[in-house]
Design a protein around this motif. Structure first.
Motif, mmCIF file in Angstrom:
data_model
loop_
_atom_site.group_PDB
_atom_site.id
_atom_site.type_symbol
_atom_site.label_atom_id
_atom_site.label_comp_id
_atom_site.label_asym_id
_atom_site.label_seq_id
_atom_site.Cartn_x
_atom_site.Cartn_y
_atom_site.Cartn_z
ATOM 1 N N LEU A 207 48.230 40.822 41.420
ATOM 2 C CA LEU A 207 47.094 41.265 40.605
ATOM 3 C C LEU A 207 45.798 40.560 40.995
ATOM 4 O O LEU A 207 44.748 40.834 40.418
ATOM 5 C CB LEU A 207 47.383 40.993 39.118
ATOM 6 N N ARG A 208 45.896 39.686 41.974
ATOM 7 C CA ARG A 208 44.744 38.857 42.347
ATOM 8 C C ARG A 208 43.712 39.672 43.132
ATOM 9 O O ARG A 208 44.065 40.473 43.994
ATOM 10 C CB ARG A 208 45.208 37.676 43.197
ATOM 11 N N PRO A 209 42.410 39.494 42.813
ATOM 12 C CA PRO A 209 41.366 40.183 43.579
ATOM 13 C C PRO A 209 41.455 39.839 45.065
ATOM 14 O O PRO A 209 41.771 38.700 45.427
ATOM 15 C CB PRO A 209 40.068 39.651 42.956
ATOM 16 N N ARG A 210 41.153 40.810 45.916
ATOM 17 C CA ARG A 210 41.259 40.624 47.365
ATOM 18 C C ARG A 210 39.930 40.185 47.953
ATOM 19 O O ARG A 210 38.874 40.662 47.565
ATOM 20 C CB ARG A 210 41.711 41.937 48.018
ATOM 21 N N TYR A 211 39.997 39.268 48.897
ATOM 22 C CA TYR A 211 38.794 38.779 49.566
ATOM 23 C C TYR A 211 38.040 39.927 50.247
ATOM 24 O O TYR A 211 38.638 40.884 50.736
ATOM 25 C CB TYR A 211 39.155 37.735 50.625
ATOM 26 N N ARG A 212 36.717 39.795 50.274
ATOM 27 C CA ARG A 212 35.835 40.721 51.010
ATOM 28 C C ARG A 212 36.051 42.184 50.610
ATOM 29 O O ARG A 212 36.091 43.077 51.445
ATOM 30 C CB ARG A 212 36.007 40.551 52.521
ATOM 31 N N THR A 213 36.229 42.405 49.307
ATOM 32 C CA THR A 213 36.382 43.773 48.789
ATOM 33 C C THR A 213 35.475 43.920 47.569
ATOM 34 O O THR A 213 34.818 42.969 47.145
ATOM 35 C CB THR A 213 37.832 44.069 48.365
ATOM 36 N N ARG A 214 35.459 45.137 47.002
ATOM 37 C CA ARG A 214 34.710 45.362 45.770
ATOM 38 C C ARG A 214 35.551 45.034 44.538
ATOM 39 O O ARG A 214 35.162 45.343 43.416
ATOM 40 C CB ARG A 214 34.249 46.833 45.694
ATOM 41 N N ASP A 215 36.695 44.376 44.737
ATOM 42 C CA ASP A 215 37.482 43.920 43.591
ATOM 43 C C ASP A 215 36.644 42.958 42.750
ATOM 44 O O ASP A 215 35.875 42.156 43.295
ATOM 45 C CB ASP A 215 38.744 43.184 44.050
ATOM 46 N N PRO A 216 36.778 43.015 41.424
ATOM 47 C CA PRO A 216 36.007 42.097 40.573
ATOM 48 C C PRO A 216 36.534 40.672 40.676
ATOM 49 O O PRO A 216 37.750 40.456 40.799
ATOM 50 C CB PRO A 216 36.230 42.665 39.170
ATOM 51 N N LEU A 217 35.636 39.696 40.616
ATOM 52 C CA LEU A 217 36.071 38.304 40.598
ATOM 53 C C LEU A 217 36.816 38.002 39.298
ATOM 54 O O LEU A 217 37.890 37.401 39.311
ATOM 55 C CB LEU A 217 34.865 37.368 40.752
ATOM 56 N N PHE A 218 36.241 38.438 38.176
ATOM 57 C CA PHE A 218 36.862 38.145 36.878
ATOM 58 C C PHE A 218 37.637 39.365 36.390
ATOM 59 O O PHE A 218 37.073 40.441 36.214
ATOM 60 C CB PHE A 218 35.798 37.731 35.866
ATOM 61 N N VAL A 219 38.928 39.147 36.175
ATOM 62 C CA VAL A 219 39.856 40.241 35.867
ATOM 63 C C VAL A 219 40.137 40.294 34.371
ATOM 64 O O VAL A 219 40.300 39.260 33.715
ATOM 65 C CB VAL A 219 41.181 40.051 36.646
ATOM 66 N N ALA A 220 40.195 41.502 33.830
ATOM 67 C CA ALA A 220 40.526 41.699 32.418
ATOM 68 C C ALA A 220 41.944 41.210 32.137
ATOM 69 O O ALA A 220 42.802 41.204 33.016
ATOM 70 C CB ALA A 220 40.387 43.175 32.049
ATOM 71 N N PHE A 221 42.172 40.804 30.892
ATOM 72 C CA PHE A 221 43.444 40.190 30.512
ATOM 73 C C PHE A 221 43.968 40.810 29.230
ATOM 74 O O PHE A 221 43.216 41.024 28.274
ATOM 75 C CB PHE A 221 43.237 38.682 30.313
ATOM 76 N N TYR A 222 45.255 41.150 29.219
ATOM 77 C CA TYR A 222 45.918 41.648 28.011
ATOM 78 C C TYR A 222 46.429 40.449 27.217
ATOM 79 O O TYR A 222 47.388 39.785 27.619
ATOM 80 C CB TYR A 222 47.109 42.538 28.361
#
Length: 309
Positions: A207-222
């Motif tokens: 679930l970790r954001p991928r380097y050098r992508t448009r993935d968000p740094l801060f991820v939503a949490f349930y």
């Protein structure tokens, strides 16, 4: 075409259970607002919207008045913009703005955070012996590095919740301790980048954001099942919402036993500290993404009003 932030806002309204017809109304009203923005040669990106002045919005209200809308329609347009600004973390109510409206009020002591309050907040956040409202002890402890990272970015570097919300992995360089936002280069201290990196590494690898992508740094949490969220439709982790960032601050301020302190108070204090340090107006405008030096007027007026130590 509406900016991506509007789509995110409309999705938030849908998730809150707003009727489809109401969401469509919001979309149409915001489309009208952004059409006016473009017609007046104002960029429709997040930074430009955050830096709209009272004068800009008064001109928009002039435009609305020229359309001879009913009072109910004008009232609805105000509600839509207020809710959109709140979503973006902009501390500006359009309810009090009329054509050729007044400038923003002067800043007072309560608009800032003292060093004692800041130290108490950070000390409280590292206390693992109690829980945030509605959140289990284990969950809160797991998210401490994330929460402290967010507070650091606001109180030490002056980022707004909306800017933090939009930080992508493309924007951060852990090796160089740099975050790039809207052509602004933010140099993060080694101490603070280490906290952000600890949070990043705490996210499970799938679930970790991928380097050098448009993935968000801060991820939503349930909170309900203590897991990070993944947007399978977009094929990336879900972005932590602006509202969640604001709620994190509210919860941590409550736990610290402090008065009501918001992200705006934290950012205000960061801007004031930059002026106190003797940085030029040009540097401060660039550092905090202001439109021009006039935006510093209220901060400088307050600075000159307090006793010099």
């Amino acid at each position: 075409m509406l900016p991506d932030v509007v789509g995110d806002f409309l999705m938030e309204l849908t998730n809150e259970g707003l009727k489809v017809s109401s969401v469509k109304r919001y979309s149409a009203d915001l489309r009208q607002f952004f059409t006016w923005i473009e017609d007046n040669k104002i960029q429709s990106n997040l930074e430009s919207i955050q830096n709209l002045s009272i004068t800009d919005l008064a001109q928009y209200m002039d435009y609305i008045s020229s359309l001879n809308y009913s009072d109910d329609t004008v009232r609805r347009l105000r509600v839509v913009l207020n809710r959109f600004f709140t979503y973006l973390g902009i501390n500006m109510s359009i309810n009090q703005i009329h054509p050729s409206g007044p400038n923003k009020r002067d800043l007072t002591e309560t608009d800032f955070v003292t060093k004692q309050e800041m130290n108490k907040l950070l000390s409280s956040m590292q206390n693992t012996s109690y829980t945030a409202p509605g959140t289990g002890l284990e969950t809160r402890n797991r998210l401490i590095d994330r929460n402290i990272s967010i507070i650091y970015l606001i109180c030490k570097y002056g980022l707004s919740p909306a800017e933090i919300h939009f930080i992508d992995m493309n924007d951060i360089n852990f090796a160089q301790s740099v975050i790039t936002l809207n052509k602004r280069t933010i140099h993060v201290s080694s101490e603070h980048i280490a906290v952000i990196l600890r949070y990043f590494n705490s996210v499970p690898e799938p679930l970790r954001p991928r380097y050098r992508t448009r993935d968000p740094l801060f991820v939503a949490f349930y909170n309900s099942n203590s897991t990070y969220r993944f947007d399978y439709q977009r094929g990336m982790p879900s972005r932590l919402s602006i509202r969640s960032i604001q709620h994190i601050i509210q919860s941590e301020v409550y736990l610290a036993g402090l008065r009501r302190i918001t992200a705006i108070n934290l950012r205000n204090s960061c801007i004031l500290d930059a002026l106190k340090s003797g940085r030029s107006d040009e540097d401060v405008v660039k550092l905090f993404g202001f439109k021009n030096a006039f935006s510093l007027r209220r901060y400088k007026s307050y600075l000159y009003s307090i006793p010099q130590q």
